[in-house]
Write a protein that holds these residues in place. Structure first.
Motif, PDB file in Angstrom:
ATOM      1  N   GLU A 372      22.032 -31.783  37.114  1.00 32.54           N
ATOM      2  CA  GLU A 372      22.542 -32.934  37.859  1.00 32.54           C
ATOM      3  C   GLU A 372      24.055 -32.855  38.025  1.00 32.54           C
ATOM      4  O   GLU A 372      24.590 -33.197  39.090  1.00 32.54           O
ATOM      5  N   GLU A 400      13.491 -33.206  45.563  1.00 34.50           N
ATOM      6  CA  GLU A 400      13.650 -34.629  45.265  1.00 34.50           C
ATOM      7  C   GLU A 400      15.038 -34.910  44.688  1.00 34.50           C
ATOM      8  O   GLU A 400      15.700 -35.881  45.077  1.00 34.50           O
ATOM      9  N   LEU A 401      15.472 -34.047  43.764  1.00 34.54           N
ATOM     10  CA  LEU A 401      16.793 -34.219  43.175  1.00 34.54           C
ATOM     11  C   LEU A 401      17.885 -34.105  44.234  1.00 34.54           C
ATOM     12  O   LEU A 401      18.826 -34.921  44.266  1.00 34.54           O
ATOM     13  N   ARG A 403      17.653 -34.543  47.493  1.00 31.92           N
ATOM     14  CA  ARG A 403      17.596 -35.666  48.434  1.00 31.92           C
ATOM     15  C   ARG A 403      18.267 -36.903  47.838  1.00 31.92           C
ATOM     16  O   ARG A 403      19.036 -37.599  48.510  1.00 31.92           O
ATOM     17  N   ASP A 404      17.990 -37.163  46.556  1.00 26.94           N
ATOM     18  CA  ASP A 404      18.593 -38.320  45.899  1.00 26.94           C
ATOM     19  C   ASP A 404      20.113 -38.172  45.786  1.00 26.94           C
ATOM     20  O   ASP A 404      20.844 -39.165  45.786  1.00 26.94           O
ATOM     21  N   ALA A 405      20.578 -36.920  45.710  1.00 24.53           N
ATOM     22  CA  ALA A 405      22.021 -36.681  45.586  1.00 24.53           C
ATOM     23  C   ALA A 405      22.743 -36.771  46.925  1.00 24.53           C
ATOM     24  O   ALA A 405      23.970 -36.847  46.959  1.00 24.53           O
ATOM     25  N   GLY A 406      21.994 -36.741  48.023  1.00 26.90           N
ATOM     26  CA  GLY A 406      22.616 -36.860  49.337  1.00 26.90           C
ATOM     27  C   GLY A 406      22.579 -35.586  50.165  1.00 26.90           C
ATOM     28  O   GLY A 406      23.148 -35.533  51.260  1.00 26.90           O
ATOM     29  N   GLU A 408      20.749 -32.630  52.512  1.00 29.67           N
ATOM     30  CA  GLU A 408      19.689 -32.524  53.512  1.00 29.67           C
ATOM     31  C   GLU A 408      19.110 -31.109  53.453  1.00 29.67           C
ATOM     32  O   GLU A 408      19.847 -30.122  53.473  1.00 29.67           O
TER      33      GLU A 408
END
Length: 442
Positions: A372, A400-401, A403-406, A408
Motif C-alpha cells: 500500500e 482492486e487495490l 482502483r481504490d488508490a486512484g 486506472e
C-alpha cells in the motif's frame, strides 16, 4: 518424512518426454503451461485450516486432510518424485494422485535444478558467462533479427482469437522464444562445450550444471524482458519511454525545482538517462542478477527500440536491496546505468535529489509487505506503473487495490517472458506458479 512412490508422477512422465536435467528439457518446461490447482477440500480439511490459518496445504500439513505435520510422527510421507508435498499416510497420498499429477513433474524438475545449483561451486560464474553470451549473441544477430526474437512477432490479437486473446498460431510462436534465447546463452565461453560440435558428447554432469545456470539466467532475463513485452503490448509504455519531452521530462522538472531557469532544466534533463524505477521482486532480482544487472538497461533499450542516447538508468529501490559487490552505488556501463537504493520507496521518492521516472516496474507487487505504501508513493509520479503477478487471484486483488488508490487499469496480458521454470506456491503445495506470469499496466 519417508518418501512415498508417486503414481501421479509416473503417469505424467509417461505422457511427456524425459525429465532429465538438460537445457533441452528446460526449454520444453519453459513452453509448458501451468494451471491453477483445483481445490476440493474435505470437511475435515476445512475445519483444520480454519483452526490453523497459518498452515499451507501440503507443505506443513497433509495435502489432503490438512493434518499438521508436527502431529503426524513417523507416519508422515512425502512424494518421492518431487519431494514437494507431504501427506499423513499412503491413503491421502493416493487420494491426491490426480490433483498432484499436473504439478508433480514440474516441481520435481525445479527442485532438482536448485539442488544442482547449490552443489556447483562455479554456478555463479556459469550464470554470468551465459548472460554475457546472450548479450553478445543478440548483438551479433543484428537489430532486425534479434528484435524478431524478443519483439512482438507471433503475438497478435484479433476478432477470432480465443478467450484469453491469443490464437494457437500466436501461442506456438511465443513458445519458441525461451528455446531460442536459451540457445544463445548456451554458447558461453566458460561452458567448455561447443553446441555446434557434434563430435563431442555432452557430459551428464556438465549438462545438469548448464541447465541449472540457464534456469537462473532465465529467471533474471524474465524481468527486463517483461518491460520489453509491455512496450509492444501496451503503446503507452513504449511512447512514455521513447518520446522526448513527454511525461518523464515534466516529472523530472518537478523534482528539479532548485534550478529556476527552465532552459537550464531542459538542457540538464537531455543529458541524463531516462530513469526506470524497479520495485518489489524486480528490485530484488536486479540486486541478485548476474553481472550486477549491468546489461538490463541495454536489453530494455535494445528490445524497446529506444534511442542510444542518453540511454536508460534503472534504479532498484527497496529495503534490503544491496548494491552488488562488483558495483559502486551507481554504475555506468556501455549498456546504460544501474543504481541500487537500500530504502523504502516512500522515503526514496521524498528525497529532493530523486528523479521522477519515465516508468515504474513493480514485480510481484502483491507479495510486498508494504504494497500500500509503494502504490501511494508511485502516485507521486505521473509515470505509468507496470506490474507483474503470478496468478489471476493476485491480479484481481491488485486491480482492486489500484482502483481504490486512484489508478486506472490500461490492460492485462499473459507474459510471453514469464520465468521459464515454475516454483511452488508458499500457500499450497500443488500450485506451481511462474514469476511474472501476468503483466498489468496502470
Amino acid at each position: 518424512r519417508a518418501p512415498a512412490p508417486c503414481a501421479s508422477f509416473a503417469k505424467f512422465a509417461m505422457a511427456s518426454d524425459d525429465w532429465s536435467l538438460t537445457p533441452a528439457t528446460l526449454a520444453r518446461v519453459a513452453a509448458t503451461e501451468t494451471f491453477e490447482p483445483t481445490l476440493e477440500l474435505t470437511a475435515d480439511a476445512e475445519r483444520a485450516l480454519e483452526s490453523h490459518p497459518e498452515l499451507s496445504l501440503g507443505i506443513d500439513c497433509c495435502g489432503v486432510c490438512a493434518k499438521p505435520e508436527a502431529s503426524m510422527g513417523d507416519a508422515a510421507v512425502e512424494c518421492a518424485a518431487c519431494r514437494a508435498v507431504v501427506y499423513c499416510g499412503a491413503k491421502c497420498e493416493a487420494a491426491d494422485a490426480h490433483a498432484h499429477a499436473r504439478s508433480c513433474a514440474l516441481l520435481g524438475f525445479a527442485a532438482d535444478l536448485s539442488d544442482v545449483a547449490r552443489a556447483d561451486a562455479r554456478h555463479r560464474a556459469a550464470v554470468e558467462a551465459a548472460a554475457e553470451a546472450t548479450v553478445d549473441n543478440l548483438k551479433l544477430l543484428g537489430e532486425e533479427t534479434a528484435r524478431k526474437l524478443i519483439g512482438p512477432r507471433g503475438y497478435r490479437r484479433g476478432e477470432d482469437d480465443d478467450e484469453d486473446g491469443r490464437d494457437q498460431a500466436s501461442r506456438d510462436a511465443v513458445k519458441l522464444r525461451w528455446g531460442a534465447l536459451l540457445k544463445l546463452a548456451k554458447a558461453s565461453k566458460s561452458s567448455g562445450h561447443n553446441d555446434d560440435d557434434t563430435t563431442q558428447k555432452p557430459n551428464e554432469g556438465d549438462e545438469k550444471k548448464r541447465a541449472a545456470a540457464l534456469r537462473a539466467l532465465g529467471d533474471s532475463l524474465s524481468f527486463p524482458l517483461s518491460v520489453v513485452a509491455a512496450s509492444w503490448m501496451f503503446p503507452i509504455v513504449y511512447y512514455t519511454l521513447s518520446i522526448a519531452g513527454g511525461v518523464g521530462k515534466h516529472a523530472r522538472d518537478d523534482y528539479d525545482e532548485k534550478k529556476e531557469d527552465a532552459n537550464e532544466r531542459d538542457a540538464d534533463a537531455k543529458k541524463k538517462p531516462a530513469p526506470i524505477h524497479l520495485l518489489g521482486g524486480a528490485a530484488a532480482a536486479a540486486a541478485n542478477a548476474p553481472l550486477g544487472a549491468d546489461w538490463w538497461p541495454w536489453l530494455v533499450g535494445f528490445g524497446c527500440k529506444l534511442p542510444a542516447a542518453p540511454g536508460l538508468e534503472m534504479v532498484a529501490v527497496g529495503e534490503g536491496v544491496k548494491t552488488p559487490s562488483r558495483q559502486n552505488k551507481r554504475t555506468k556501463t556501455p549498456y546504460g546505468a544501474m543504481s541500487f537504493i537500500d530504502a523504502s520507496y516512500a522515503s526514496y521518492v521524498a528525497e529532493k535529489d530523486a528523479r521522477s521516472p519515465y516508468l515504474i516496474f513493480a514485480g510481484d507487487l502483491m507479495r510486498e509487505a508494504d504494497v500500500e505504501s509503494i502504490v501511494a508513493s508511485a502516485l507521486r509520479s505521473p509515470a505509468p506503473l507496470v506490474t507483474t503477478a503470478r496468478t489471476e487471484m493476485e491480479l484481481a486483488m491488485e486491480s482492486e487495490l489500484m482502483r481504490d488508490a486512484g489508478y486506472e487499469l490500461v490492460g492485462v496480458e499473459k507474459n510471453p517472458f514469464a520465468a521459464p521454470v515454475p516454483s511452488q506456491s508458499p500457500a499450497m503445495a500443488n500450485d506451481a506458479q511462474r514469476a511474472n506470469e501476468w503483466i498489468a499496466v496502470y
